[in-house]
Design an enzyme around this catalytic site. Structure first.
Site, mmCIF file in Angstrom:
data_model
loop_
_atom_site.group_PDB
_atom_site.id
_atom_site.type_symbol
_atom_site.label_atom_id
_atom_site.label_comp_id
_atom_site.label_asym_id
_atom_site.label_seq_id
_atom_site.Cartn_x
_atom_site.Cartn_y
_atom_site.Cartn_z
ATOM 1 N N ASP A 51 -1.372 -73.345 36.604
ATOM 2 C CA ASP A 51 -1.591 -73.612 37.929
ATOM 3 C C ASP A 51 -2.817 -74.439 38.274
ATOM 4 O O ASP A 51 -4.073 -73.957 37.757
ATOM 5 C CB ASP A 51 -1.522 -72.481 38.787
ATOM 6 C CG ASP A 51 -1.637 -72.834 40.404
ATOM 7 O OD1 ASP A 51 -0.357 -72.606 40.928
ATOM 8 O OD2 ASP A 51 -2.317 -73.438 40.931
ATOM 9 N N GLY B 217 4.650 -69.301 52.213
ATOM 10 C CA GLY B 217 3.568 -70.077 51.366
ATOM 11 C C GLY B 217 3.785 -71.142 50.630
ATOM 12 O O GLY B 217 3.144 -71.583 49.822
ATOM 13 N N GLN B 218 5.010 -71.437 50.455
ATOM 14 C CA GLN B 218 5.673 -72.437 49.558
ATOM 15 C C GLN B 218 5.076 -73.840 49.891
ATOM 16 O O GLN B 218 5.319 -74.264 51.244
ATOM 17 C CB GLN B 218 7.049 -72.673 49.715
ATOM 18 C CG GLN B 218 7.400 -73.430 48.539
ATOM 19 C CD GLN B 218 9.048 -73.670 48.431
ATOM 20 O OE1 GLN B 218 9.979 -72.948 48.914
ATOM 21 N NE2 GLN B 218 9.630 -74.506 47.344
ATOM 22 N N HIS C 132 9.811 -72.741 41.722
ATOM 23 C CA HIS C 132 8.669 -72.291 40.790
ATOM 24 C C HIS C 132 8.576 -70.752 40.941
ATOM 25 O O HIS C 132 8.394 -70.170 41.997
ATOM 26 C CB HIS C 132 7.270 -73.132 40.864
ATOM 27 C CG HIS C 132 6.903 -73.225 42.197
ATOM 28 N ND1 HIS C 132 7.028 -74.199 43.053
ATOM 29 C CD2 HIS C 132 5.837 -72.481 42.593
ATOM 30 C CE1 HIS C 132 6.356 -73.792 44.111
ATOM 31 N NE2 HIS C 132 5.503 -72.845 43.925
ATOM 32 N N LEU C 133 8.277 -70.205 39.897
ATOM 33 C CA LEU C 133 7.796 -68.985 39.741
ATOM 34 C C LEU C 133 6.352 -68.880 39.409
ATOM 35 O O LEU C 133 5.915 -69.252 38.470
ATOM 36 C CB LEU C 133 8.458 -68.066 38.693
ATOM 37 C CG LEU C 133 10.038 -67.565 38.887
ATOM 38 C CD1 LEU C 133 10.946 -68.932 38.848
ATOM 39 C CD2 LEU C 133 10.246 -66.448 37.889
HETATM 40 P P1 5GP Z 1 3.617 -72.687 46.365
HETATM 41 O O1 5GP Z 1 2.523 -72.766 47.413
HETATM 42 O O2 5GP Z 1 4.292 -74.002 46.572
HETATM 43 O O3 5GP Z 1 4.086 -71.487 46.039
HETATM 44 O O4 5GP Z 1 2.857 -72.900 44.899
HETATM 45 C C1 5GP Z 1 2.336 -74.266 44.569
HETATM 46 C C2 5GP Z 1 1.418 -74.013 43.499
HETATM 47 O O5 5GP Z 1 1.551 -75.456 42.673
HETATM 48 C C3 5GP Z 1 0.119 -73.880 44.034
HETATM 49 O O6 5GP Z 1 -0.361 -72.813 43.454
HETATM 50 C C4 5GP Z 1 -0.870 -74.937 43.711
HETATM 51 O O7 5GP Z 1 -2.147 -74.943 43.168
HETATM 52 C C5 5GP Z 1 0.204 -75.570 42.456
HETATM 53 N N1 5GP Z 1 -0.053 -77.035 42.193
HETATM 54 C C6 5GP Z 1 0.164 -78.128 43.035
HETATM 55 N N2 5GP Z 1 -0.004 -79.269 42.493
HETATM 56 C C7 5GP Z 1 -0.287 -78.976 41.463
HETATM 57 C C8 5GP Z 1 -0.447 -79.900 40.137
HETATM 58 O O8 5GP Z 1 -0.188 -81.141 40.230
HETATM 59 N N3 5GP Z 1 -0.300 -79.415 38.890
HETATM 60 C C9 5GP Z 1 -0.439 -78.029 38.726
HETATM 61 N N4 5GP Z 1 -0.722 -77.462 37.565
HETATM 62 N N5 5GP Z 1 -0.401 -77.085 39.777
HETATM 63 C C10 5GP Z 1 -0.101 -77.510 41.092
#
Ligand code: 5GP
Ligand code: ZN
Length: 110
Positions: A30, A89-90, A96-97
């Site tokens: 991440d 929080g998505q 994704h997990l």
């Molecule tokens: P969500 O908030 O949708 O559950 O998680 C998305 C995650 O993706 C976040 O923890 C954020 O830091 C990560 N993320 C967003 N954009 C990128 C990216 O371009 N590369 C990587 N490695 N992580 C990302």
């Protein structure tokens, strides 16, 4: 899906080092880690969220792949999180997990 950042990561369009991969999934660190180890495991094909997922085989495989990825990065104890929808929080709408570990986890989560 053209505009999806995780599709670009999965396809290699955005060069990313995978900590685990198989025929259906890839896992990578991440960008903003919330724990000493914070890896995202995604299906290679685009599915916007768990609510759009309709493939029992793939969904089962994601759990198996999460365990294999955790094993590969040396995590014996870890937390899996699937944020589903903005209120949960998505922020990236490619399923994704989160695989989180390397510190004591608290409950309830924030
Ligand atoms: P969500 O908030 O949708 O559950 O998680 C998305 C995650 O993706 C976040 O923890 C954020 O830091 C990560 N993320 C967003 N954009 C990128 C990216 O371009 N590369 C990587 N490695 N992580 C990302
Ligand atoms: Zn995608």
């Amino acid at each position: 899906m053209d505009s999806c950042i995780f599709c670009k990561i999965a396809s290699g369009e955005i060069a990313t080092s995978f900590v685990y991969e198989d025929d259906l999934t890839v896992a990578f660190k991440d960008l903003q880690p919330q724990a000493p180890i914070h890896v995202l495991l995604i299906p290679r094909r685009h599915i916007a969220s768990l609510n759009e997922a309709n493939d029992p085989q793939l969904q089962g495989h994601l759990l198996l792949a999460a365990r294999r990825a955790a094993e590969k990065i040396g995590l014996k104890q870890y937390r899996l999180v699937i944020n589903t929808g903005p209120d949960a929080g998505q922020s990236v709408f490619h399923l994704h997990l989160h695989i989180l570990g390397g510190r004591q986890m608290n409950w309830p989560p924030g």
